[in-house]
Design an enzyme around this catalytic site. Structure first.
Site, PDB file in Angstrom:
ATOM      1  N   ASP A   1       0.859  -1.181   0.000  1.00 25.94           N
ATOM      2  CA  ASP A   1       0.000   0.000   0.000  1.00 25.94           C
ATOM      3  C   ASP A   1       0.901   1.239   0.000  1.00 25.94           C
ATOM      4  OD1 ASP A   1      -1.918   1.962   0.400  1.00 25.94           O
ATOM      5  OD2 ASP A   1      -2.232   1.482   2.519  1.00 25.94           O
TER       6      ASP A   1
ATOM      7  N   ASN B   1       1.341   8.534   0.805  1.00 21.70           N
ATOM      8  CA  ASN B   1       2.088   9.747   0.490  1.00 21.70           C
ATOM      9  C   ASN B   1       3.439   9.815   1.187  1.00 21.70           C
ATOM     10  OD1 ASN B   1       0.321  11.414  -1.300  1.00 21.70           O
ATOM     11  ND2 ASN B   1      -1.105  11.129   0.390  1.00 21.70           N
TER      12      ASN B   1
ATOM     13  N   ASP C   1      -6.380   2.855  -2.338  1.00 15.57           N
ATOM     14  CA  ASP C   1      -6.421   2.239  -1.008  1.00 15.57           C
ATOM     15  C   ASP C   1      -7.854   2.116  -0.517  1.00 15.57           C
ATOM     16  OD1 ASP C   1      -6.540   5.042  -0.927  1.00 15.57           O
ATOM     17  OD2 ASP C   1      -5.619   5.160   1.051  1.00 15.57           O
TER      18      ASP C   1
ATOM     19  N   ASP D   1     -11.254   4.727   7.869  1.00 17.52           N
ATOM     20  CA  ASP D   1      -9.795   4.607   7.896  1.00 17.52           C
ATOM     21  C   ASP D   1      -9.226   5.874   8.525  1.00 17.52           C
ATOM     22  OD1 ASP D   1      -7.104   4.133   7.454  1.00 17.52           O
ATOM     23  OD2 ASP D   1      -7.391   3.399   5.423  1.00 17.52           O
TER      24      ASP D   1
ATOM     25  N   THR E   1      -3.805  10.135   8.327  1.00 18.21           N
ATOM     26  CA  THR E   1      -3.598  11.580   8.290  1.00 18.21           C
ATOM     27  C   THR E   1      -4.922  12.286   8.035  1.00 18.21           C
ATOM     28  OG1 THR E   1      -1.364  11.225   7.451  1.00 18.21           O
ATOM     29  CG2 THR E   1      -2.286  13.423   7.207  1.00 18.21           C
TER      30      THR E   1
ATOM     31  N   THR F   1      -4.352  25.159  29.707  1.00 16.76           N
ATOM     32  CA  THR F   1      -4.384  25.279  28.248  1.00 16.76           C
ATOM     33  C   THR F   1      -4.254  23.912  27.593  1.00 16.76           C
ATOM     34  OG1 THR F   1      -3.458  27.511  28.298  1.00 16.76           O
ATOM     35  CG2 THR F   1      -3.231  26.275  26.238  1.00 16.76           C
TER      36      THR F   1
END
Length: 257
Positions: A7, A10, A104, A124, A127, A181
């Protein structure tokens, strides 16, 4: 039949030796390693797998390196199959422009169809978060949303004072009101990410059932699944290496077509 499945993403190439739903000897190789030509290093990594394998199946979202990949695999002496929108035997693509579908994502849909049945929703979590919907008609389309890494990196890069959170910081976030924070950011990202996934899933499920489809199987894959809240994670069936499994099925379907 054992197959080397690859697979190409990028940033990273994920590979493994696949036989049905069994995936072994997995590893990663940087996609940039194929940018300038043939990679002896990749061939060396895959050589031990080639001893057992009967073929190679791959998908890619980086078209520019495909020829370099095929050339790198030539020395392994195995037939090479490339999964595309035009070679996905057994999966109807009910989509206006099939060439736009990520390879993919086609592999994920094939694995869902072959091993879990339809209708199915495949989530999936990489990213980007992608939803892929396979109904009784075939592959219908999906959703693309920001992934966890995108959320955390964007907050840090677009502000002067907010730190960058790591994925491990977002597991088991306590409370509902941030007391610092960092705590506030953790809640916003972790709970917000789960809420986004939940809302998208509900919308797709409602759409399918309004058309008379049965309740869909919900499959999840990808590294960010660990960062979903516990109550949400129970709503899906996690399948590691789903894409590689789909590549193996696609290879075998084309062999017998």
């Amino acid at each position: 039949m054992k197959l080397i499945c690859i697979d190409v993403g990028n940033t990273s190439i994920h590979y493994g030796l696949v036989e049905s739903q069994s995936v072994n000897h997995t590893g990663h190789f940087p996609t940039s390693g194929l940018k300038d030509g043939v990679s002896p290093e990749l061939a060396e990594l895959l050589q031990p797998l080639a001893v057992e394998a009967e073929g190679i199946s791959f998908c890619s979202v980086v078209p520019d390196i495909n020829s370099n990949l095929v050339a790198s695999l030539a020395g392994l002496g195995l037939s090479v199959f490339h999964l595309t929108h035009a070679s996905c035997e057994g999966l109807a693509l009910v989509y206006p422009k099939p060439s736009e579908i990520g390879q993919d994502r086609i592999a994920n849909a094939i694995a869902a169809q072959a091993f879990h049945g339809v209708p199915a929703i495949v989530i999936d979590m990489g990213t980007a978060v992608t939803f892929d919907i396979v109904s009784s008609k075939g592959y219908e389309g999906g959703i693309i949303a920001p992934g966890l890494q995108v959320m955390t990196r964007y907050l840090h890069e677009q502000t002067a004072l907010l730190p960058e959170l790591k994925a491990d910081d977002l597991i088991e976030v306590e409370g509902a009101i941030g007391k610092s924070t960092v705590h506030a950011m953790k809640l916003g990202v972790a709970v917000g990410f789960s809420g986004m996934i939940d809302a998208l899933l509900q919308r797709v499920t409602n759409e399918l059932q309004s058309r008379g489809e049965a309740a869909p199987v919900v499959l999840s894959t990808g590294g960010s699944i660990a960062n979903l809240t516990k109550d949400w994670a129970a709503k899906s069936r996690f399948v590691q290496n789903l894409t590689l499994m789909g590549l193996a099925v696609a290879f075998q379907r084309n062999e017998t077509a």
